[in-house]
Design an enzyme around this catalytic site. Sequence first.
Site, PDB file in Angstrom:
ATOM      1  N   TYR A 174      13.666 102.598  22.206  1.00  0.00           N
ATOM      2  CA  TYR A 174      12.924 103.388  23.446  1.00  0.00           C
ATOM      3  C   TYR A 174      12.906 104.817  23.490  1.00  0.00           C
ATOM      4  O   TYR A 174      12.925 105.351  24.266  1.00  0.00           O
ATOM      5  CB  TYR A 174      13.865 102.835  24.600  1.00  0.00           C
TER       6      TYR A 174
ATOM      7  N   HIS B 175      11.018  92.013  27.375  1.00  0.00           N
ATOM      8  CA  HIS B 175      10.320  93.365  26.704  1.00  0.00           C
ATOM      9  C   HIS B 175       9.120  92.655  26.059  1.00  0.00           C
ATOM     10  O   HIS B 175       8.902  91.677  25.594  1.00  0.00           O
ATOM     11  CB  HIS B 175      10.836  94.115  25.717  1.00  0.00           C
TER      12      HIS B 175
ATOM     13  N   GLU C  62       6.737  97.698  16.420  1.00  0.00           N
ATOM     14  CA  GLU C  62       7.983  97.346  16.763  1.00  0.00           C
ATOM     15  C   GLU C  62       8.299  95.787  15.905  1.00  0.00           C
ATOM     16  O   GLU C  62       9.329  95.764  15.684  1.00  0.00           O
ATOM     17  CB  GLU C  62       7.448  96.773  18.342  1.00  0.00           C
TER      18      GLU C  62
ATOM     19  N   ASN D 269      15.643  93.640  33.404  1.00  0.00           N
ATOM     20  CA  ASN D 269      14.309  92.534  33.643  1.00  0.00           C
ATOM     21  C   ASN D 269      14.083  91.583  32.689  1.00  0.00           C
ATOM     22  O   ASN D 269      12.745  91.333  32.683  1.00  0.00           O
ATOM     23  CB  ASN D 269      13.124  93.492  34.002  1.00  0.00           C
TER      24      ASN D 269
ATOM     25  N   THR E 121       7.173  95.582  35.675  1.00  0.00           N
ATOM     26  CA  THR E 121       8.468  95.904  35.194  1.00  0.00           C
ATOM     27  C   THR E 121       9.622  95.661  36.253  1.00  0.00           C
ATOM     28  O   THR E 121      10.735  95.289  36.038  1.00  0.00           O
ATOM     29  CB  THR E 121       8.170  97.434  34.929  1.00  0.00           C
TER      30      THR E 121
ATOM     31  N   ARG F  63       1.945  90.617  28.553  1.00  0.00           N
ATOM     32  CA  ARG F  63       2.369  91.398  29.463  1.00  0.00           C
ATOM     33  C   ARG F  63       2.192  90.644  30.985  1.00  0.00           C
ATOM     34  O   ARG F  63       2.881  90.912  31.843  1.00  0.00           O
ATOM     35  CB  ARG F  63       1.385  92.718  29.427  1.00  0.00           C
TER      36      ARG F  63
ATOM     37  N   LYS G 149      15.822  89.816  26.740  1.00  0.00           N
ATOM     38  CA  LYS G 149      17.053  90.986  27.166  1.00  0.00           C
ATOM     39  C   LYS G 149      18.337  90.393  27.492  1.00  0.00           C
ATOM     40  O   LYS G 149      18.306  89.410  27.772  1.00  0.00           O
ATOM     41  CB  LYS G 149      16.594  92.164  28.154  1.00  0.00           C
TER      42      LYS G 149
ATOM     43  N   PHE H  90      16.683 107.211  33.340  1.00  0.00           N
ATOM     44  CA  PHE H  90      17.492 105.800  33.114  1.00  0.00           C
ATOM     45  C   PHE H  90      17.600 105.720  31.709  1.00  0.00           C
ATOM     46  O   PHE H  90      18.257 104.607  31.413  1.00  0.00           O
ATOM     47  CB  PHE H  90      16.666 104.840  33.763  1.00  0.00           C
TER      48      PHE H  90
HETATM   49  P1  GDP Z   1       7.839  97.907  30.595  1.00  0.00           P
HETATM   50  O1  GDP Z   1       6.959  98.273  29.558  1.00  0.00           O
HETATM   51  O2  GDP Z   1       7.450  96.935  31.806  1.00  0.00           O
HETATM   52  O3  GDP Z   1       9.141  97.134  29.814  1.00  0.00           O
HETATM   53  O4  GDP Z   1       8.595  99.136  31.392  1.00  0.00           O
HETATM   54  P2  GDP Z   1       8.484 100.642  30.687  1.00  0.00           P
HETATM   55  O5  GDP Z   1       7.985 100.829  29.554  1.00  0.00           O
HETATM   56  O6  GDP Z   1       7.836 101.518  31.707  1.00  0.00           O
HETATM   57  O7  GDP Z   1      10.286 100.718  30.643  1.00  0.00           O
HETATM   58  C1  GDP Z   1      10.962 100.346  29.703  1.00  0.00           C
HETATM   59  C2  GDP Z   1      12.245  99.592  30.166  1.00  0.00           C
HETATM   60  O8  GDP Z   1      12.969 100.384  30.710  1.00  0.00           O
HETATM   61  C3  GDP Z   1      11.961  98.666  31.209  1.00  0.00           C
HETATM   62  O9  GDP Z   1      11.399  97.245  30.914  1.00  0.00           O
HETATM   63  C4  GDP Z   1      13.036  98.714  32.037  1.00  0.00           C
HETATM   64  O10 GDP Z   1      14.051  97.683  31.343  1.00  0.00           O
HETATM   65  C5  GDP Z   1      13.755  99.902  31.908  1.00  0.00           C
HETATM   66  N1  GDP Z   1      13.235 100.861  33.118  1.00  0.00           N
HETATM   67  C6  GDP Z   1      12.079 101.031  33.434  1.00  0.00           C
HETATM   68  N2  GDP Z   1      12.338 101.763  34.962  1.00  0.00           N
HETATM   69  C7  GDP Z   1      13.533 102.066  35.117  1.00  0.00           C
HETATM   70  C8  GDP Z   1      14.113 102.320  36.338  1.00  0.00           C
HETATM   71  O11 GDP Z   1      13.405 103.178  37.114  1.00  0.00           O
HETATM   72  N3  GDP Z   1      15.404 102.090  36.209  1.00  0.00           N
HETATM   73  C9  GDP Z   1      16.105 101.709  35.272  1.00  0.00           C
HETATM   74  N4  GDP Z   1      17.358 101.438  35.320  1.00  0.00           N
HETATM   75  N5  GDP Z   1      15.491 101.119  34.318  1.00  0.00           N
HETATM   76  C10 GDP Z   1      14.117 101.153  34.108  1.00  0.00           C
HETATM   77 MG    MG Z   2       6.751  99.729  28.267  1.00  0.00          MG
END
Ligand code: GDP
Ligand code: MG
Length: 140
Positions: A51, A117, A128, A114, A93, A87, A11, A59
């Site tokens: 996304y 991905h 994807e 973070n 996350t 993962r 990222k 967010f």
């Molecule tokens: P992942 O699968 O671990 O990447 O997590 P998710 O699918 O839940 O979320 C996708 C991405 O959205 C995350 O990797 C973060 O970059 C972002 N994200 C998730 N939760 C939050 C949040 O609470 N705040 C913000 N700003 N970004 C978030």
């Molecule tokens: Mg995810």
Amino acid sequence: MALERTFSIIKPDATRRNLTGAVNSYIEKAGLRIVAQKRIQLTKAQAETFYAVHKERPFFGELVEFMISEPIVVQVLEGENAVAKYREVMGATNPANAAEGTIRKDFALSVGENSAHGSDSLENAAIEIAQFFAGNEIVG
Ligand code: GDP
Ligand code: MG
């Protein structure tokens, strides 16, 4: 266990800090093989599509702006149990909850920025990968 392919993104927070190689070393140390890789600039439309599952989340706008803020590196990773394994290598996350030695624990700046991905299922991995790579760009 089966030989799988998963989709990975390094990222913008990581590319900006010149951490592409550092992230790749975590991937390769875990036994995953980088079978495709390119550095690209996402468009807003591409980020929104990628996304889309999160479009109702508060967010979402911030996430899209972040993902287009700098170039990213998109990859296909191959290995035994690659989806679950990557993962694990990424960690939770939110870096505050990520295990020691994971990419997010070591590099992430926040829950949003973070660093990495990784696909969450084999089915999503295939979707994807197809969004970013032609078949002949993946060389296993
Ligand atoms: P992942 O699968 O671990 O990447 O997590 P998710 O699918 O839940 O979320 C996708 C991405 O959205 C995350 O990797 C973060 O970059 C972002 N994200 C998730 N939760 C939050 C949040 O609470 N705040 C913000 N700003 N970004 C978030
Ligand atoms: Mg995810």
